[in-house]
Design a protein around this motif. Structure first.
Motif, PDB file in Angstrom:
ATOM      1  N   LEU A 108      42.202  31.296  47.092  1.00  0.00           N
ATOM      2  CA  LEU A 108      41.689  31.889  48.315  1.00  0.00           C
ATOM      3  C   LEU A 108      40.839  33.103  47.946  1.00  0.00           C
ATOM      4  CD1 LEU A 108      44.815  31.668  50.640  1.00  0.00           C
ATOM      5  CD2 LEU A 108      43.107  29.940  50.086  1.00  0.00           C
ATOM      6  N   THR A 109      39.990  33.513  48.862  1.00  0.00           N
ATOM      7  CA  THR A 109      39.082  34.632  48.590  1.00  0.00           C
ATOM      8  C   THR A 109      39.861  35.891  48.188  1.00  0.00           C
ATOM      9  OG1 THR A 109      37.474  33.710  50.120  1.00  0.00           O
ATOM     10  CG2 THR A 109      37.277  36.071  49.643  1.00  0.00           C
ATOM     11  N   GLU A 110      40.994  36.100  48.815  1.00  0.00           N
ATOM     12  CA  GLU A 110      41.785  37.304  48.542  1.00  0.00           C
ATOM     13  C   GLU A 110      42.364  37.260  47.127  1.00  0.00           C
ATOM     14  OE1 GLU A 110      41.940  35.374  51.213  1.00  0.00           O
ATOM     15  OE2 GLU A 110      40.889  36.732  52.572  1.00  0.00           O
ATOM     16  N   ASP A 111      42.810  36.072  46.683  1.00  0.00           N
ATOM     17  CA  ASP A 111      43.282  35.913  45.296  1.00  0.00           C
ATOM     18  C   ASP A 111      42.141  36.236  44.326  1.00  0.00           C
ATOM     19  OD1 ASP A 111      45.645  34.773  46.420  1.00  0.00           O
ATOM     20  OD2 ASP A 111      44.748  32.766  46.340  1.00  0.00           O
ATOM     21  N   TYR A 112      41.015  35.614  44.631  1.00  0.00           N
ATOM     22  CA  TYR A 112      39.825  35.756  43.798  1.00  0.00           C
ATOM     23  C   TYR A 112      39.386  37.221  43.721  1.00  0.00           C
ATOM     24  CZ  TYR A 112      36.921  31.636  42.420  1.00  0.00           C
ATOM     25  OH  TYR A 112      36.334  30.588  41.776  1.00  0.00           O
ATOM     26  N   TYR A 113      39.449  37.912  44.871  1.00  0.00           N
ATOM     27  CA  TYR A 113      38.967  39.295  44.931  1.00  0.00           C
ATOM     28  C   TYR A 113      39.759  40.186  43.983  1.00  0.00           C
ATOM     29  CZ  TYR A 113      37.762  43.906  46.704  1.00  0.00           C
ATOM     30  OH  TYR A 113      37.337  45.205  46.793  1.00  0.00           O
ATOM     31  N   VAL A 114      41.090  40.085  44.049  1.00  0.00           N
ATOM     32  CA  VAL A 114      41.885  40.993  43.206  1.00  0.00           C
ATOM     33  C   VAL A 114      41.784  40.606  41.725  1.00  0.00           C
ATOM     34  CG1 VAL A 114      43.459  41.781  44.999  1.00  0.00           C
ATOM     35  CG2 VAL A 114      44.024  39.702  43.723  1.00  0.00           C
ATOM     36  N   ALA A 115      41.627  39.313  41.433  1.00  0.00           N
ATOM     37  CA  ALA A 115      41.460  38.899  40.032  1.00  0.00           C
ATOM     38  C   ALA A 115      40.175  39.497  39.463  1.00  0.00           C
ATOM     39  CB  ALA A 115      41.436  37.374  39.937  1.00  0.00           C
ATOM     40  N   ASN A 116      39.106  39.396  40.233  1.00  0.00           N
ATOM     41  CA  ASN A 116      37.821  39.920  39.781  1.00  0.00           C
ATOM     42  C   ASN A 116      37.845  41.445  39.679  1.00  0.00           C
ATOM     43  OD1 ASN A 116      34.966  39.350  39.196  1.00  0.00           O
ATOM     44  ND2 ASN A 116      34.616  40.584  41.025  1.00  0.00           N
TER      45      ASN A 116
END
Ligand code: SF4
Length: 888
Positions: A108-116
């Motif tokens: 999900l975008t939120e997962d992706y955001y914190v990973a990045n």
């Protein structure tokens, strides 16, 4: 959280980039009813076979439910401490570029955001890449070169408002079925012309007015010719080109130098067909050119994208209803990943890592201690760097690169040799989890909360409707917990996905004066309740600005420094053939109708496996005859560095000289069918996307002394040279082949079924002279397993035998089972054609015999083809074959 029985929850399909809205309703018996969301603007209630079967993929039997370290269950604290400390130690000893994350368009975008954010802003490296690199990186590169930003200009409505839709390297019917149906309905309504440009005559050609069977990777030549032709025809929009673009002349100069004969030679398309295509495109104002993996997955993918965009820029056919280039993404959240900068060469919020101002802006917004100064390693290079020891700790999240990365055996060897491998996944046993030191149980679809963005820039909430099982946690939370333990607690103290979304939205608007396309600042103030209720919304959503046009670029306004689009000169590809005398075929890989990626979910649904229950490859009849292969034979595909064994499907729809094989099979489902292992890892020099559709291979008959078919109530453990497993209701079915036959078939079957041969109850038939062996074993009145070997095995009814696992068998019926097909009044539905309504080929033939002679008539009688419509071309083919049989 317990599942709220009977309460319907609106969420998003986790498969392709169409991004259909789904309504999930948990039932009292523990199942979940799935239907299409009638109010969702992507699908208006429709779902394809995969989306419709989502409820059949939710079982917990194969789930990873607890953290593990080195094969031992550990607590979350132990696992998180271990991951954080090993990453911190590795960075301290070897520098920040010695670690990497490899993530996924499934996040999900939120997962992706914190990973990045963790990797680029706090660890300070850009070594985070995503499996979206394999999917659409060339579109990103093409967009950025032409538009100055990764902008998809159009909307799905353009498919319905166009007079001409050109599908390039896109089997829309199977890979984006709901969008295909929207196009098919528009075509019926307004007579939209459809052109398919694809080496294969795929199911999408069912609605095509023209099919151009382009030679592998010759698309640039085709569109160079179109560019020149548009100028000749006076289709150039001088006002648009003059006001909003630059670089037209150099691009045209290259195009003018190319003759139609050269294009015909390179593309393999005759001059008359080229003329039809060029005239149609030139004379039709409302034209949408849709491109997908056949364009992107190429060593010239970025140039292909720009060759297409050049034609739209030249004619000003962009950003207006029914006009524009349109990239359709493979994965459910490829676009969300692009928004947060999930690719190694991008920053968050569509900002550019090469741009010092952007780096400074992002770092200030995050108040971060470091910011990546240069692009990181792209997927193929990243796995190479793991292999060379440059990367010493890697965290893989939500993807299965041991099957999907090109030269996948090398990727597996690299991971096995890597000092520290962490895998976050939903499934306990994949070919990648087998390489991990630490396994982290992630929440699955149905348990996750956040957002995804589809191919037309529409953000949809994905909402949880099931409780988190075992100790599974959302990916965003796992990443934040590791970040906190690495010394960054404040920057990752998010209480929920909504808080992450707000920060993501605020960053998109931060110091954004309209110079950046991605701006959802209007959503940055949503409170938790409003986030929960968020309806599907298309970006841009600028704060304080009137609602923006859903499309980009009708009036220019590109995101380059001078706001002009760039024509990108593209060159004629060289004639250099990759094939050789030893490896004369081009291996083309792709998706099939009812499977998704490496089958970790769709492989759980028997009706999705029924359409293609074993790995196969498609060959042209003339090629097959030349190498001595018949329909249904097993063949050996050899790329030099790896081999695969698959069932041959002989079809004139396949281009001569090419062999097509699906990307889905893994070591969990077949003996040797990981097609990623064969794929050449050569990449596009601009995008870093590998060319997954153009690997030279040889194809030869697979030598085996015997072949067989079996069904088993429990998952068997075959060890034969060739095997392929598929789940069915009540058990498994499998195809087998091997060298020397065993002496005792009963003992062999007992080993296959994992039972004690002496204690079991057997019936058997052996014709040693005719080499036909049939054995079946029962527990009480239930079939535990049945094996059919040798003569006649090919003529068995697979569906009859599979169904037998779910039935009670009287003593007399046990012997009848050995016949291998239905007797008396029992009907054999035949191989599955329509997965939505479980209609087989025999049922369709019978209906045709009774007078249902059109696809519509079959639909009226059997419902087949009336839901997602992906099987309509197959029904039509069956009807055509019947007509042919009657004519001879
Ligand atoms: Fe899911 Fe099918 Fe819609 Fe794609 S077309 S999002 S796979 S239901």
């Amino acid at each position: 959280m317990a599942a709220c029985t009977g309460k319907s929850v609106k969420t998003a399909c986790p498969y392709c980039g169409v991004g259909c809205g789904v309504v999930a309703t948990p039932q009292a018996d523990g199942s979940v009813a799935i239907s299409g969301d009638g109010e969702h603007p992507a699908n208006f209630g429709k779902l394809c076979s995969k989306g419709g079967a989502l409820g059949e993929t939710l079982s917990l039997d194969d789930r990873l439910l607890h953290p593990e370290a080195n094969g031992v269950r550990v607590s979350w604290d132990e696992a998180l401490d271990l991951v954080a400390s090993r990453f911190s130690q590795t960075i301290a000893q070897h520098g920040r570029d010695s670690v990497a994350l490899y993530v996924s368009g499934q996040l999900l975008t939120e997962d992706y955001y914190v990973a990045n954010k963790l990797v680029k802003g706090f660890i300070g490296t850009a070594n985070i890449d995503t499996n979206s690199r394999l999917c659409m990186a060339s579109s990103v590169a093409g967009h950025r070169r032409a538009f100055g930003a990764d902008t998809v200009p159009g909307t799905y409505e353009d498919f319905e408002e166009a007079d001409l839709v050109v599908l390039v390297g896109s089997n829309l019917a199977w890979c984006h079925p709901v969008l295909h149906q929207r196009l098919a309905r528009a075509r019926e309504r307004r007579g939209t012309k459809v052109v398919v440009i694809d080496p294969r005559a795929t199911a999408t050609c069912d609605i095509a007015d023209l099919h151009l069977p382009v030679a592998p990777d010759a698309d640039v030549a085709l569109f160079l010719g179109l560019l020149a032709r548009l100028e000749q025809d006076g289709a150039l929009d001088a006002a648009y080109v003059g006001a909003h673009t630059s670089g037209a002349e150099p691009a045209l100069a290259l195009a003018r130098n190319v003759s139609v004969d050269q294009i015909a030679d390179l593309t393999g398309i005759d001059a008359a067909t080229l003329e039809r295509f060029y005239a149609l495109w030139s004379q039709t104002s409302r034209v949408v050119t849709v491109y997908s993996q056949g364009v992107n997955q190429s060593t010239s993918g970025s140039d292909k994208v720009n060759a297409i965009i050049n034609c739209h820029l030249l004619t000003g056919r962009i950003g207006r209803p029914g006009m524009g280039p349109f990239s359709v993404t493979g994965q459910p959240n490829a676009m969300g990943g692009r928004e947060v900068g999930g690719l190694a060469n991008m920053l968050a919020a569509h900002m550019q890592i090469e741009n010092a101002g952007d780096r400074d802006r992002v770092q200030r917004f995050w108040s971060s201690p470091a910011i990546a100064q240069k692009p990181g390693l792209k997927a193929v290079d990243l796995f190479r760097a793991i292999g060379t020891g440059q990367i010493k700790a890697v965290w893989i999240i939500g993807t299965n690169p041991v099957d999907s990365i090109p030269d996948a055996d090398a990727a597996r060897a690299a991971l096995l040799a890597c000092p520290f491998v962490v895998v976050s996944d939903v499934i306990r046993e994949t070919d990648t989890t087998a390489c991990a030191h630490v396994l982290l149980p992630a929440a699955a679809w149905g348990e996750k909360d956040g957002t995804v963005t589809n191919s037309e820039r529409r953000i949809t909430r994905q909402r949880a409707f099931l409780p988190l099982p075992g100790e599974a946690r959302p990916d965003w939370r796992i990443i934040c917990d590791v970040a906190s333990r690495m010394g960054f607690p404040d920057a990752f103290a998010f209480p929920n996905a909504a808080a992450i979304f707000r920060e993501h939205a605020a960053l998109s608007a931060f110091e954004n004066d309209g110079a950046r396309d991605f701006d959802i600042g209007a959503l940055s103030e949503l409170d938790d309740v409003a986030f929960d209720a968020l309806a599907p919304v298309q970006w841009p959503q600028r704060a304080g600005a009137p609602a923006a046009d859903a499309r980009f670029f009708a009036q220019g306004g590109f995101f380059t420094p001078d706001r002009r689009a760039r024509f990108v000169p593209t060159h004629l590809p060289s004639r250099a053939k990759l094939t050789t005398r030893e490896r004369p075929f081009t291996l083309n890989t792709g998706r099939i109708r009812d499977q998704w990626h490496t089958m970790t979910r769709t492989g759980k649904a028997p009706r999705l496996m029924a359409h293609a229950p074993e790995p196969f490859c498609e060959l042209h009849p003339q090629d097959a005859a030349r190498i001595g292969v018949k329909h249904g034979d097993l063949v050996d595909i050899d790329a030099g560095h790896a081999r695969a064994v698959m069932r041959a499907v002989i079809t004139p729809q396949q281009r001569r000289g090419s062999v097509f094989a699906p990307m889905h099979w893994t070591d969990r489902f077949a003996a040797r069918a990981r097609i990623g292992a064969l794929v050449d890892p050569a990449c596009d020099p601009v995008s870093g996307q590998p060319g997954l559709k153009n690997t030279p291979v040889s194809v030869t008959p697979f030598a085996s002394a015997w072949t067989g078919f079996a069904v088993a109530a429990r998952r068997p453990a075959p060890k034969t040279d060739y095997w392929a497993l598929a789940p069915v209701e009540g058990g498994w079915r499998m195809e087998l082949a091997a060298g020397a036959p065993p002496d005792d078939w009963q003992a062999f079957a007992a080993g296959l079924f994992g039972i004690d041969a002496g204690a079991a109850d057997w019936v058997a038939y052996h014709d040693r002279a005719g080499f036909s062996h049939r054995v079946a074993t029962f527990v009480g009145d239930r079939l535990a397993g049945a094996l059919f070997v040798g003569a006649g095995a090919a003529a068995l009814s697979r569906s009859f035998l599979s169904d037998a696992l779910a039935l009670a068998h009287t003593p007399e019926a046990r012997f009848r089972l050995l016949a291998g097909r239905a007797g008396g009044a029992q009907e054999d539905p035949g191989a599955l054609v329509c997965a939505c309504y479980s209609v087989g080929a025999n049922a369709i033939s019978k209906a045709a015999l009774a007078g249902a002679c059109s696809v519509e008539a079959i639909g009226a009688k059997l419902k087949a083809g009336t839901n997602c419509g992906s099987c309509r071309s197959e029904i039509r083919r069956l009807l055509d074959e019947r007509r042919l049989e009657e004519a001879v």
